[in-house]
Scaffold this active site. Structure first.
Site: not given
Lengths: 503, 504, 99
Positions: A79, A154, A178
């Protein structure tokens, strides 16, 4: 030979170990897959140009007889919130476009040391603020199950990457869901470890007291293998726990094998059901409860009366901490700089840069957080939210006095369509209602796929929560449920995802 | 910059009571920074003592320096404070380019030490107890250099450059309670207070405490309160200003005096004091207005989520308490008695800031009287001429050695001053200078007698006078002998020998 | 109930150093008002007897020994700087002309 990209990390590990597949082959297969499908999915913000070199060196080390860890040679998507020295780290923001960190995040460093092959950086809502990746400055990621829908957020990029077979493993970060909510909407597995179980050093901070880095995978065992690599004490993170952790992979294997569900006390959180929960999400959840009972689990309903305040508390604490954490993006030492027309003072340059560099959601939360901390409002908002945090911890303590694990749907709905909640911040925020309490209390949570909602054919996840430090329990129970369901279905859930890119 | 109107100091004191408060920042001399393992050093090349933490890079996290905590506890104890069983860090949020994260990690509602006091002795002998509200840990900011414009000051600069070497250096901020009753001594009290803090941190060994380097910085709050006739309630406190950038003891005194005179002039003229930061200018001896305090100073403090509470054990606190050096005031009383100095002599020593030097010189073997004589005399004179601290000129060990050479007759006072000059010039220890310059007293009577006989022979009239019992005539001969010996003779011994030879 | 004004949002934007446009200030005022309205309910249960929690997993006394570690090279320190001069980070003048 089975399609390399469809292997789990555990399966790939065996084939790498027996040299049936080389790390270069494994890496190339995933790079090819990215080339094939990522134009549609847009899980990646950056694809590594050194992954094959890394893979080659792993193959050489293995050839020379070196004993390598179980994940050596396996591609890993990272990420973009995690800083890396060999790829840009933007946290999905324009303000950090092209930023090259001079150091690796601890989890990245540990992944490299374990021989994982970093294949790219994944898309995310800007600074991890969002539940849909629609707030990425670089365009949204699409859900591999339905390209017209959000992949969650997210960490939609990491979830979509593993769901679309672009990587077997990915790293995510979970501040209010997330990792778990994207897992829920993409039919994958996501774990938010106990706060402090995995180092935050090198994770671009959103809300320091809530953020936790964790694995994003297609199976519970794979998540365990990855947590075993990234977890453990890090002296660079003051909040890192010094505990000696059991192997999460072993816990997953034990769960998949045995009868851990028998006699297990499972609490269903009353406040995380009913109103606001989609019918198909609720029905899959209820079926899972029935399945657990059939396996000899003792299921009881427990109440967590303060959970109804969790989202409110979260949306005070998070913006407050974020408003401070994001102050460093000021155009002085790194990142974008915007010169106001006709020059200006450093103060004006900072303000112009932040105006141009931050997206609307980031600005919204910074302003909200600034408000919550400002003189005269602190006690009413931030102070009160910290008290709610205590009350939620007490709710968990009371619940865990009765049960071994708590369960709920991981999110109220399946993947929604792009734009559906973009104009209504509160609706977007409520999407995290099931996942937020765990962050507020620091406890671990996992989301495992439990089927597709009948009304839209989209994945539904089960959230399992355990007391602080009991991450292994999640892996045991999660793997047991996963094994039962797959036996029932005769396949994995993800194998039922539609083909992408003509494949 | 328009010149401020100033009221005569005595007149100002007649009309107003000065009310004071100090915030002293002490830079700790730990090896590493407060929250990063980067070196805490002075004078390195720009931006070389930095880690990701010091630059506030994305993903970096602070970790507390244990030694800084121990030093802070020791300082708190030395200030007579209670040590908080649990204290924590907080973020103070404001944007400034020298602040890498745009927040400063400090302590807010839970400082590590609180509620202490220090005794401050004024030059006039008055003893004032200053009560300490709190002492808390925090990090220093980086350093800005203003480029362009004529002055190198922030005003008129074209751009600024930032060096983050100092960013994150551990600080303890010591905050006093409001100080009433200083009256006309306010400037002297300010100076003596800062000097006392300097003595304390020096005796603890936790700071280099050099004000000119910014190791010790004083922000002085001052306001004036109009006097009311006896029997009436006191007037409310006036608006205060905070004078910063005061980087010597002398400036602390001058800045306070200036602010009293400036504020008094404004108030007497019917004006109002603006609550603001005042910058002290060493060159002009004035203060100038800085940023006005306003509601923009909303620092949005909140507990630092990246750090955990500091909860020192009672054992640790007691261990550090037991290791505390004697408090400076008590030490002064003890030393004065031990050394047998008069009030005046001792005041001289204290005002010269020479306590440490003299006690180390005594410890190295000199008599207290000799140590005092050298430090307050010749060494201070030279220091004054050169514009440096006396302690920077010569080590206590060398002063003791010098005194020893006088004591045993190797040197006369006059010779010793020449030797000191050599030592200060870096020519070595006193003995080395004596050897190299050949400055020792000629104690060989044979050489002296030869010189005396020569002198007597060349001055037969003097010889006759001496023989007639006019002993004072010997002076001319002694002078000639001392000249011949280039001063390297003990005049008393020469006199003895002259009389002996003349009458033999 | 919360009644956030545009002036307040403008002030917050100034504190947060974001040069919001008038349109942004206007829309944020509305949004913030709604958000604050719905999250203000934390006050209902945050009674004085409830202690605040700032860290989810309580720890204390986490320290680092006072030992020098790795630092950045000057190149690493400056490589992301938008502007630099003389091995330092370069920024615009701090005070405006009128100051």
């Amino acid at each position: 030979m089975a399609d390399i990209i469809r292997l789990t990390a555990a399966e790939l590990s065996e084939k790498l170990g027996s040299r049936e597949i080389s790390a270069v082959e494994a890496t190339q297969a995933h790079l090819d897959r990215i080339a094939d499908v990522d134009t549609d999915v847009h899980a990646f913000l950056h694809v590594s140009d050194s992954a094959l070199d890394t893979a080659r060196s792993i193959d050489e080390r293995r050839a020379s007889g070196e004993e390598l860890g179980p994940l050596a040679g396996i591609p890993l998507a990272v990420k973009d919130v995690l800083v890396t020295t060999d790829m840009p780290s933007t946290s999905g923001s324009r303000i950090l476009e092209g930023y090259m960190s001079p150091f690796d995040a601890t989890v990245v460093k540990r992944s490299r040391e374990a021989g994982l092959v970093l294949i790219g950086k994944t898309n995310m809502d800007e600074f991890a603020m969002g539940s849909s990746t629609e707030h990425s400055a670089y365009g949204p990621t699409r859900n591999p199950w339905d390209l017209g829908r959000i992949p969650g957020g997210s960490g939609g990029g990491s979830a979509a990457a593993v769901a679309a077979f672009e990587a077997p493993l990915a790293l995510g970060s979970d501040t209010g869901g997330s990792i778990r909510q994207p897992a829920h909407v993409t039919g994958t597995v996501g774990v938010k470890p106990t706060y402090g179980a995995v180092s935050r050093y090198g994770a671009i901070a959103l809300a320091s007291s809530l953020d936790q880095v964790g694995p994003v995978t297609r199976t519970v065992l794979d998540a365990g293998l990855l947590q075993d690599v990234i977890g453990g004490h890090d002296p660079f993170d003051s909040t890192s726990l010094t505990d000696i952790w059991p192997s999460m992979a072993d816990a997953a294997r034990e769960g998949a094998r045995g009868d851990v569900l028998k006699g297990l006390k499972v609490g269903v959180v009353r406040e995380l059901s009913g109103e606001g929960f989609q019918a198909g999400v609720q029905s899959r959840f209820d079926e899972t409860v029935a399945l657990l009972q059939k396996q000899g689990a003792e299921v009881l309903e427990v109440s967590a009366p303060h959970f109804e305040y969790a989202v409110s508390a979260y949306y005070l604490i998070l913006p407050a901490e974020a408003s401070s954490n994001l102050a460093k993006f000021d155009s002085v030492r790194f990142g974008m700089r915007v010169q106001p027309e006709g020059g200006g003072t450093v103060e004006q340059v900072m303000a112009a840069t932040r105006e141009a560099g931050f997206g609307p959601e980031v600005k919204r939360r910074i302003i909200l957080g600034t408000y919550a901390l400002s003189a005269g409002y602190y006690d009413a908002y931030y102070g009160s939210a910290q008290k709610v945090r205590t009350l939620i911890q007490r709710d968990f303590d009371a619940a865990f006095a009765q049960v071994d694990v708590l369960i709920s749907p991981s999110a109220p709905t399946t993947a929604f369509k792009f734009g559906e909640k973009l104009e209504d911040p509160m609706a977007m925020y409520l999407n995290d209602i099931a996942t937020i309490p765990a962050n507020l209390a620091g406890i671990p949570g996992i989301s495992v796929p439990i089927g597709l909602a009948p009304e839209d054919g989209l994945p539904v996840g089960l959230q399992i929560m355990a007391p602080v430090r009991e991450d292994a329990r999640l892996y045991r129970v999660g793997a047991a449920i996963e094994a039962l369901l797959e036996a029932q279905w005769g396949s994995t859930l993800i194998s039922r995802a539609p083909a992408l890119g003509g494949k | 910059m328009a010149k401020d109107a100033l009221m005569d100091y005595d007149k100002a004191l007649e009309l107003f009571e000065p009310v004071l408060g100090f915030e002293v920042h002490v830079e700790l001399n730990t090896k590493t920074k407060m929250f990063s393992h980067a070196p805490n050093g002075f004078g390195s090349d720009a931006n070389t003592n930095v880690s990701p933490v010091c630059l506030g890079l994305p993903g970096a996290l602070p970790v507390v320096n244990e030694q800084a905590v121990r030093y802070s506890i020791s300082l708190g104890l030395a200030l007579g404070c209670s040590i908080a069983p649990s204290s924590r860090f907080a973020r103070k949020n404001y944007f400034y380019p020298d602040l890498a994260k745009n927040y400063q990690i400090s302590q807010y509602d839970e400082p590590i030490a609180f509620g202490g006091s220090v005794d401050v002795e004024l030059p006039n002998g008055r003893l004032v107890t200053v009560s300490i509200e709190r002492a808390h840990m925090e990090e220093d900011a980086g350093k800005l250099t203003h480029v362009g414009g004529s002055t190198g000051r922030i005003q008129g600069a074209e751009y600024s450059l930032v060096d983050y070497n100092r960013a994150g250096v551990p600080l303890v901020e010591i905050v006093t309670d409001i100080i009433y009753g200083a009256e006309a001594d306010a400037p002297e009290l300010a100076k003596a207070y800062v000097a006392t803090i300097r003595d304390i941190v020096t005796s603890l060994g936790i700071s280099d405490a050099k004000m000119e380097r910014g190791n010790l910085r004083c922000d002085a709050n001052i306001s004036l309160r109009p006097r009311t006739p006896e029997g009436e309630p006191p007037a409310p406190l006036g608006t205060r200003t905070e004078t910063k950038n005061v980087n010597s003891l002398r400036s602390v005194e001058r800045a306070i005096r200036y602010e009293i005179q400036r504020q008094a002039a404004i108030l007497a003229d019917g004006g109002t004091i603006t609550q603001e930061t005042r910058h002290w200018h060493e060159d002009t001896g004035r203060t100038s207005a800085g940023r006005p305090k306003s509601d923009a100073d909303d620092y949005r403090y909140f507990p630092e989520p990246d750090l955990l509470p500091v909860q020192p054990s009672l054992e640790l606190i007691e261990e550090l308490r037991a290791a505390l050096p004697e408090p400076p005031a008590a030490r002064r009383r003890r030393l004065k008695a031990e050394w047998g100095f008069t009030d005046l002599e001792f005041q001289d020593v204290v005002n010269g800031g020479l306590l440490v030097e003299i006690s180390e010189t005594v410890a190295a073997g000199a008599s207290p009287a000799a140590a005092r004589k050298w430090w307050t005399g010749e060494i201070s004179r030279v220091a004054n001429v050169q514009g440096v601290e006396a302690s920077a000129l010569v080590s206590p060990g060398n002063v003791a050695a010098l005194a020893g050479l006088v004591e045993d007759g190797t040197l006369t006072d006059k010779l010793a001053r020449q030797v000191l000059e050599g030592v200060i010039a870096g020519e070595g220890t006193p003995q080395e200078v004596v050897d190299a310059r050949g400055l020792a007293v000629v104690s060989d009577d044979g050489a002296l007698i030869a010189a005396i006989d020569d002198a007597l022979a060349s001055q037969p009239d003097v010889l006759a006078k001496i023989r007639d019992g006019k002993v004072q005539a010997a002076g001319a001969v002694i002078g000639a002998v001392m000249k011949a010996m280039k001063g390297q003779a003990d005049a008393a011994r020469v006199r003895e020998l002259v009389l002996e030879r003349a009458n033999s | 109930m919360s009644e956030i004004s545009e002036e307040q949002v403008a002030h917050l934007a100034n504190l947060a150093r974001i040069a919001l446009t008038p349109q942004e200030i206007s829309s944020l005022t509305t949004e913030l008002d709604q958000i604050v309205d719905s999250i203000a309910k934390v006050q209902q249960v945050a009674t004085p007897d409830v202690p605040a929690t700032s860290h989810p997993v309580p720890l204390a006394n986490v320290f680092r020994p006072d030992v020098v570690g790795e630092t950045l090279t000057i190149e690493e320190a400056l490589k992301n700087a938008p502007e630099q001069a003389d091995n330092r980070f370069k920024v615009s003048a701090i005070l405006g002309e009128e100051q």
